[in-house]
Design a protein around this motif. Sequence first.
Motif, PDB file in Angstrom:
ATOM      1  N   THR A 134      -3.957   6.665  -3.054  1.00 57.80           N
ATOM      2  CA  THR A 134      -3.174   5.606  -2.425  1.00 57.80           C
ATOM      3  C   THR A 134      -3.493   4.317  -3.156  1.00 57.80           C
ATOM      4  O   THR A 134      -4.644   4.031  -3.473  1.00 57.80           O
ATOM      5  CB  THR A 134      -3.537   5.495  -0.927  1.00 57.80           C
ATOM      6  OG1 THR A 134      -3.220   6.740  -0.303  1.00 57.80           O
ATOM      7  CG2 THR A 134      -2.766   4.389  -0.257  1.00 57.80           C
ATOM      8  N   LYS A 135      -2.462   3.577  -3.452  1.00 59.68           N
ATOM      9  CA  LYS A 135      -2.609   2.430  -4.340  1.00 59.68           C
ATOM     10  C   LYS A 135      -2.206   1.147  -3.632  1.00 59.68           C
ATOM     11  O   LYS A 135      -1.253   1.127  -2.880  1.00 59.68           O
ATOM     12  CB  LYS A 135      -1.721   2.663  -5.560  1.00 59.68           C
ATOM     13  CG  LYS A 135      -1.855   1.675  -6.664  1.00 59.68           C
ATOM     14  CD  LYS A 135      -1.117   2.182  -7.886  1.00 59.68           C
ATOM     15  CE  LYS A 135      -1.205   1.240  -9.046  1.00 59.68           C
ATOM     16  NZ  LYS A 135      -2.368   1.411  -9.858  1.00 59.68           N
ATOM     17  N   GLU A 136      -2.930   0.080  -3.898  1.00 59.82           N
ATOM     18  CA  GLU A 136      -2.531  -1.259  -3.474  1.00 59.82           C
ATOM     19  C   GLU A 136      -2.056  -1.977  -4.713  1.00 59.82           C
ATOM     20  O   GLU A 136      -2.685  -1.901  -5.775  1.00 59.82           O
ATOM     21  CB  GLU A 136      -3.693  -2.007  -2.821  1.00 59.82           C
ATOM     22  CG  GLU A 136      -3.934  -1.569  -1.409  1.00 59.82           C
ATOM     23  CD  GLU A 136      -4.630  -2.633  -0.573  1.00 59.82           C
ATOM     24  OE1 GLU A 136      -5.148  -3.611  -1.136  1.00 59.82           O
ATOM     25  OE2 GLU A 136      -4.645  -2.461   0.649  1.00 59.82           O
ATOM     26  N   PHE A 137      -0.963  -2.703  -4.566  1.00 61.62           N
ATOM     27  CA  PHE A 137      -0.313  -3.305  -5.720  1.00 61.62           C
ATOM     28  C   PHE A 137       0.274  -4.647  -5.319  1.00 61.62           C
ATOM     29  O   PHE A 137       0.951  -4.747  -4.290  1.00 61.62           O
ATOM     30  CB  PHE A 137       0.785  -2.346  -6.210  1.00 61.62           C
ATOM     31  CG  PHE A 137       1.696  -2.909  -7.257  1.00 61.62           C
ATOM     32  CD1 PHE A 137       1.260  -3.076  -8.559  1.00 61.62           C
ATOM     33  CD2 PHE A 137       3.001  -3.257  -6.948  1.00 61.62           C
ATOM     34  CE1 PHE A 137       2.109  -3.590  -9.528  1.00 61.62           C
ATOM     35  CE2 PHE A 137       3.853  -3.752  -7.904  1.00 61.62           C
ATOM     36  CZ  PHE A 137       3.404  -3.923  -9.206  1.00 61.62           C
ATOM     37  N   ALA A 138       0.014  -5.674  -6.103  1.00 62.32           N
ATOM     38  CA  ALA A 138       0.633  -6.985  -5.895  1.00 62.32           C
ATOM     39  C   ALA A 138       1.967  -6.983  -6.636  1.00 62.32           C
ATOM     40  O   ALA A 138       2.011  -6.832  -7.858  1.00 62.32           O
ATOM     41  CB  ALA A 138      -0.270  -8.097  -6.408  1.00 62.32           C
ATOM     42  N   ILE A 139       3.039  -7.123  -5.895  1.00 59.54           N
ATOM     43  CA  ILE A 139       4.402  -7.034  -6.465  1.00 59.54           C
ATOM     44  C   ILE A 139       4.558  -8.018  -7.623  1.00 59.54           C
ATOM     45  O   ILE A 139       4.309  -9.210  -7.484  1.00 59.54           O
ATOM     46  CB  ILE A 139       5.470  -7.285  -5.383  1.00 59.54           C
ATOM     47  CG1 ILE A 139       5.425  -6.210  -4.305  1.00 59.54           C
ATOM     48  CG2 ILE A 139       6.861  -7.403  -5.987  1.00 59.54           C
ATOM     49  CD1 ILE A 139       5.854  -4.831  -4.744  1.00 59.54           C
ATOM     50  N   ASN A 187       0.874  -1.160   0.000  1.00 57.72           N
ATOM     51  CA  ASN A 187       0.000   0.000   0.000  1.00 57.72           C
ATOM     52  C   ASN A 187       0.915   1.215   0.000  1.00 57.72           C
ATOM     53  O   ASN A 187       1.748   1.365   0.899  1.00 57.72           O
ATOM     54  CB  ASN A 187      -0.890  -0.019   1.242  1.00 57.72           C
ATOM     55  CG  ASN A 187      -1.844   1.141   1.266  1.00 57.72           C
ATOM     56  OD1 ASN A 187      -1.421   2.283   1.430  1.00 57.72           O
ATOM     57  ND2 ASN A 187      -3.125   0.853   1.116  1.00 57.72           N
ATOM     58  N   PHE A 188       0.811   2.059  -1.011  1.00 58.67           N
ATOM     59  CA  PHE A 188       1.725   3.187  -1.147  1.00 58.67           C
ATOM     60  C   PHE A 188       1.046   4.352  -1.833  1.00 58.67           C
ATOM     61  O   PHE A 188      -0.007   4.213  -2.447  1.00 58.67           O
ATOM     62  CB  PHE A 188       2.979   2.776  -1.937  1.00 58.67           C
ATOM     63  CG  PHE A 188       2.705   2.446  -3.381  1.00 58.67           C
ATOM     64  CD1 PHE A 188       2.909   3.404  -4.366  1.00 58.67           C
ATOM     65  CD2 PHE A 188       2.241   1.201  -3.751  1.00 58.67           C
ATOM     66  CE1 PHE A 188       2.665   3.109  -5.701  1.00 58.67           C
ATOM     67  CE2 PHE A 188       1.982   0.901  -5.082  1.00 58.67           C
ATOM     68  CZ  PHE A 188       2.194   1.856  -6.052  1.00 58.67           C
ATOM     69  N   ASP A 189       1.679   5.516  -1.719  1.00 52.53           N
ATOM     70  CA  ASP A 189       1.276   6.650  -2.546  1.00 52.53           C
ATOM     71  C   ASP A 189       2.538   7.311  -3.077  1.00 52.53           C
ATOM     72  O   ASP A 189       3.634   7.076  -2.584  1.00 52.53           O
ATOM     73  CB  ASP A 189       0.351   7.625  -1.820  1.00 52.53           C
ATOM     74  CG  ASP A 189       0.947   8.193  -0.555  1.00 52.53           C
ATOM     75  OD1 ASP A 189       2.146   8.491  -0.539  1.00 52.53           O
ATOM     76  OD2 ASP A 189       0.189   8.350   0.424  1.00 52.53           O
ATOM     77  N   TYR A 190       2.343   8.093  -4.114  1.00 52.88           N
ATOM     78  CA  TYR A 190       3.492   8.721  -4.770  1.00 52.88           C
ATOM     79  C   TYR A 190       3.056   9.967  -5.520  1.00 52.88           C
ATOM     80  O   TYR A 190       1.880  10.157  -5.796  1.00 52.88           O
ATOM     81  CB  TYR A 190       4.186   7.732  -5.715  1.00 52.88           C
ATOM     82  CG  TYR A 190       3.369   7.296  -6.905  1.00 52.88           C
ATOM     83  CD1 TYR A 190       3.634   7.805  -8.174  1.00 52.88           C
ATOM     84  CD2 TYR A 190       2.348   6.359  -6.786  1.00 52.88           C
ATOM     85  CE1 TYR A 190       2.905   7.390  -9.276  1.00 52.88           C
ATOM     86  CE2 TYR A 190       1.616   5.939  -7.873  1.00 52.88           C
ATOM     87  CZ  TYR A 190       1.896   6.459  -9.121  1.00 52.88           C
ATOM     88  OH  TYR A 190       1.175   6.053 -10.217  1.00 52.88           O
ATOM     89  N   TYR A 191       4.050  10.790  -5.797  1.00 57.60           N
ATOM     90  CA  TYR A 191       3.815  11.919  -6.692  1.00 57.60           C
ATOM     91  C   TYR A 191       4.986  12.012  -7.660  1.00 57.60           C
ATOM     92  O   TYR A 191       6.058  11.468  -7.413  1.00 57.60           O
ATOM     93  CB  TYR A 191       3.556  13.225  -5.941  1.00 57.60           C
ATOM     94  CG  TYR A 191       4.659  13.718  -5.037  1.00 57.60           C
ATOM     95  CD1 TYR A 191       5.608  14.633  -5.490  1.00 57.60           C
ATOM     96  CD2 TYR A 191       4.745  13.289  -3.711  1.00 57.60           C
ATOM     97  CE1 TYR A 191       6.603  15.093  -4.658  1.00 57.60           C
ATOM     98  CE2 TYR A 191       5.732  13.745  -2.873  1.00 57.60           C
ATOM     99  CZ  TYR A 191       6.667  14.651  -3.350  1.00 57.60           C
ATOM    100  OH  TYR A 191       7.662  15.106  -2.527  1.00 57.60           O
ATOM    101  N   ILE A 192       4.750  12.662  -8.780  1.00 59.28           N
ATOM    102  CA  ILE A 192       5.717  12.670  -9.880  1.00 59.28           C
ATOM    103  C   ILE A 192       6.063  14.096 -10.259  1.00 59.28           C
ATOM    104  O   ILE A 192       5.185  14.947 -10.373  1.00 59.28           O
ATOM    105  CB  ILE A 192       5.146  11.924 -11.110  1.00 59.28           C
ATOM    106  CG1 ILE A 192       4.829  10.469 -10.744  1.00 59.28           C
ATOM    107  CG2 ILE A 192       6.121  11.980 -12.279  1.00 59.28           C
ATOM    108  CD1 ILE A 192       4.153   9.690 -11.855  1.00 59.28           C
ATOM    109  N   GLN A 193       7.364  14.327 -10.471  1.00 52.88           N
ATOM    110  CA  GLN A 193       7.872  15.619 -10.929  1.00 52.88           C
ATOM    111  C   GLN A 193       8.829  15.389 -12.099  1.00 52.88           C
ATOM    112  O   GLN A 193       9.319  14.285 -12.312  1.00 52.88           O
ATOM    113  CB  GLN A 193       8.665  16.307  -9.809  1.00 52.88           C
ATOM    114  CG  GLN A 193       7.869  16.593  -8.553  1.00 52.88           C
ATOM    115  CD  GLN A 193       8.774  17.115  -7.455  1.00 52.88           C
ATOM    116  OE1 GLN A 193       9.726  16.462  -7.076  1.00 52.88           O
ATOM    117  NE2 GLN A 193       8.456  18.296  -6.953  1.00 52.88           N
ATOM    118  N   THR A 194       9.110  16.465 -12.811  1.00 57.88           N
ATOM    119  CA  THR A 194      10.185  16.413 -13.787  1.00 57.88           C
ATOM    120  C   THR A 194      11.505  16.461 -13.010  1.00 57.88           C
ATOM    121  O   THR A 194      11.516  16.724 -11.807  1.00 57.88           O
ATOM    122  CB  THR A 194      10.133  17.611 -14.761  1.00 57.88           C
ATOM    123  OG1 THR A 194      10.375  18.817 -14.018  1.00 57.88           O
ATOM    124  CG2 THR A 194       8.807  17.698 -15.488  1.00 57.88           C
TER     125      THR A 194
END
Length: 184
Positions: free
Chosen positions: A116-121, A95-102
């Motif tokens: 916030t995202k849940e992701f199966a590795i 369970n993670f969150d992120y942001y993106i920049q140049t």
Amino acid sequence: MKKLIFSLLFIAALVSCKSPEARYPVSQHSGSYINESVARNKKLLAEEEFLIKKIIANDSSKNYIASNGGFWYFYNKKVADSVSKTKPEFGDIVNFDYYIQTLNDQTIYGKGEKPTKEFAIDQENLFSGLRDGLKLMKAGETVTFLFPSYKAFGYYGDKDRIGTNIPIKTTVTLHSIREQDSIN
């Protein structure tokens, strides 16, 4: 007359029994397109790596680490090994969150813009750099990754705000890891 018709039929039968011949392409191409593409991609990668290394050289306040996966990262918040040694493995749910920049710190997707995202590795679709980066993290850590375009969204971009061949900076907070055994 019968002999003539019979002769014509016999000749037609002989001619029609001929085995088929291979047809060759009208135009042949060499591997020049592939060679040009390889050269173009090598040049693009060299430019992006130069830019990233320049950013690292100008930022002595952070301890950048070069990954085996072709990207760089630093810890914004690191969890001590004495607290946790667990990193996600194949099939674990993170369970993670992120942001993106140049790379120039211009916001592409701001904090909270991506849910916030849940992701199966290694079992779901996520851009390759982030997929590899999550495997380096422990729950509770925040890490900033510098991805060349081939580890980010590559040639196609994200079809929204990230264009073709754009290297990115992504800050990721890993909230939790549920091991595959505890899911079943």
